[in-house]
Design an enzyme around this catalytic site. Structure first.
Site, PDB file in Angstrom:
ATOM      1  N   LYS A   1       0.849  -1.211   0.000  1.00  0.00           N
ATOM      2  CA  LYS A   1       0.000   0.000   0.000  1.00  0.00           C
ATOM      3  C   LYS A   1       0.877   1.251   0.000  1.00  0.00           C
ATOM      4  CE  LYS A   1      -4.074  -1.980   0.083  1.00  0.00           C
ATOM      5  NZ  LYS A   1      -4.947  -1.888  -1.096  1.00  0.00           N
TER       6      LYS A   1
ATOM      7  N   ALA B 151       2.991   6.987   0.998  1.00  0.00           N
ATOM      8  CA  ALA B 151       1.939   7.626   0.192  1.00  0.00           C
ATOM      9  C   ALA B 151       0.989   8.449   1.047  1.00  0.00           C
ATOM     10  CB  ALA B 151       1.154   6.566  -0.573  1.00  0.00           C
TER      11      ALA B 151
ATOM     12  N   LEU C 219      -1.598   9.562   4.222  1.00  0.00           N
ATOM     13  CA  LEU C 219      -2.760   8.974   4.901  1.00  0.00           C
ATOM     14  C   LEU C 219      -3.382   7.870   4.054  1.00  0.00           C
ATOM     15  CD1 LEU C 219      -4.871   9.268   7.247  1.00  0.00           C
ATOM     16  CD2 LEU C 219      -6.139  10.780   5.715  1.00  0.00           C
TER      17      LEU C 219
ATOM     18  N   GLY D  10       0.608  12.825   4.305  1.00  0.00           N
ATOM     19  CA  GLY D  10       1.040  12.448   5.650  1.00  0.00           C
ATOM     20  C   GLY D  10       2.458  11.906   5.695  1.00  0.00           C
TER      21      GLY D  10
ATOM     22  N   GLU E  79       4.437  14.881   6.180  1.00  0.00           N
ATOM     23  CA  GLU E  79       4.245  15.357   7.555  1.00  0.00           C
ATOM     24  C   GLU E  79       5.130  14.561   8.514  1.00  0.00           C
ATOM     25  OE1 GLU E  79      -0.104  14.896   7.496  1.00  0.00           O
ATOM     26  OE2 GLU E  79      -0.272  17.083   7.592  1.00  0.00           O
TER      27      GLU E  79
ATOM     28  N   GLU F 227      -3.483  16.769  -0.742  1.00  0.00           N
ATOM     29  CA  GLU F 227      -4.713  17.091  -0.017  1.00  0.00           C
ATOM     30  C   GLU F 227      -5.536  18.125  -0.787  1.00  0.00           C
ATOM     31  OE1 GLU F 227      -1.744  16.716   1.294  1.00  0.00           O
ATOM     32  OE2 GLU F 227      -1.830  15.878   3.318  1.00  0.00           O
TER      33      GLU F 227
ATOM     34  N   ARG G 202      -7.414  16.453  -3.385  1.00  0.00           N
ATOM     35  CA  ARG G 202      -8.372  15.476  -2.854  1.00  0.00           C
ATOM     36  C   ARG G 202      -9.555  16.167  -2.172  1.00  0.00           C
ATOM     37  NH1 ARG G 202      -6.012  11.911  -5.621  1.00  0.00           N
ATOM     38  NH2 ARG G 202      -3.954  11.175  -5.028  1.00  0.00           N
TER      39      ARG G 202
ATOM     40  N   GLY H 127      -3.901  17.542   7.839  1.00  0.00           N
ATOM     41  CA  GLY H 127      -4.366  17.399   9.224  1.00  0.00           C
ATOM     42  C   GLY H 127      -3.331  16.775  10.138  1.00  0.00           C
TER      43      GLY H 127
END
Ligand code: 1HE
Length: 266
Positions: free
Chosen positions: A34, A71, A73, A118, A121, A141, A144, A149
């Site tokens: 993933k 990749a 979140l 993420g 991040e 984000e 998307r 966050g």
């Protein structure tokens, strides 16, 4: 010693693996199928790892298994149905990434392939970033239809400035490894396949510092950067005075004055 931190994945495989190499803790994101997309199990596994580092460890190296660092979140988990659930999810990421940045040991991130959303991040919560030439950075984000966050709006501008981060989100711009190195996403840029070697080399250097200096770099420097100048200068003075009075620092200064310590660059 190699340990799997089971994130209780449905297929039973761990989401994060750790291995102790002397004084260095190797932390591997382990969902290559993933692209190391970060699901709740993985973020909580990272919290567990960075909350339970034994005192013999002096530095950590964080890297990703497979073709990509991360990749971001796991979008299949974007299932919050109301505002409060969204807040709790975001605050969970903040809690865990604070644990990475303000934990007990400096963390060197070794990046390759996608380091997006993420993933960026997480990388920006680490203390030093080594990028392989294949690395690329994005904040999808914006495209998307969501907002960052997991602390990107706080941590990414500190590396590259607000304008560049806004551009990444407004336009979906993808930053190459070379560009990322020039603008401050990574501190080191190395050929593909050489990231871990460089990360471990740096981790060994960091491990050779006094714990007090590493502590001040991890916990005081970011607060100095966030503080108003007057308070910041006082924090600096306190950190300087505390660190230079330790027996270890006195011994190091003494070694230098006796010609026993390495010169700058040696
Ligand atoms: C995923 C994810 C994911 C891959 N969540 N499943 N992040 C993104 O918007 C990035 C989305 N991912 C991609 O753009 C690409 O996957 C990559 C450029 C990273 C890699 O491409 P590639 O060709 O190597 O892999 P792939 O074929 O796209 O993906 C392989 C599998 O991973 C596939 O699943 P499969 O079951 O079909 O094999 C993908 O669906 C899956 N996968 N990325 C879920 N992100 C705290 S707030 C943070 C907010 C964000 O991070 S938003 C950004 C999310």
């Amino acid at each position: 010693m190699s340990i799997s931190i089971s994130g209780n994945e449905t297929n039973g495989s761990p989401t994060v693996n750790i291995e102790v190499q002397g004084e260095i803790l190797m932390v591997r994101l382990s969902r290559p199928e993933k692209r190391n997309a970060v699901n709740d199990e993985m973020i909580l596994a990272l919290e567990s790892v960075f909350s339970n580092i034994t005192p013999s460890i002096k530095c950590a190296v964080l890297y990703g298994e497979g073709k990509h660092f991360s990749a971001g979140l796991d979008l299949s988990e974007l299932k919050e149905t109301d505002v409060l659930e969204g807040l709790h999810h975001s605050r969970m990421w903040h809690r865990v990434l604070d644990k990475v940045q303000f934990g007990t040991v400096p963390v060197v991130a070794v990046l390759h392939g996608a380091c997006v959303g993420g993933g960026l991040e997480l990388a920006s919560a680490c203390h030093i970033r080594v990028a392989e030439a294949s690395s690329f950075y994005a904040l999808p984000e914006g495209q998307r239809g969501i907002f960052v966050g997991g602390s990107a709006s706080v941590r990414v501008p500190k590396l590259i400035g607000m304008g560049r981060m806004a551009d990444m989100m407004f336009t979906g711009r993808v930053i190459t490894a070379q560009e990322g190195s020039a603008i401050g996403i990574s501190e080191y840029l190395v050929p593909d396949g050489k990231g871990l070697e460089k990360g471990i080399e740096l981790a060994k250097k960091i491990s050779g510092n006094t714990r007090m200096t590493n502590y001040a770099l991890m916990h005081v420097l970011p607060r100095i950067v966030d503080a108003a100048q007057d308070q910041a200068l006082m924090l600096e003075s306190l950190a300087a005075a505390i660190s230079q009075t330790s027996a270890e620092s006195k011994a190091r200064l003494d070694d230098f004055l006796k010609g026993k310590a390495k010169k700058v660059g040696e």
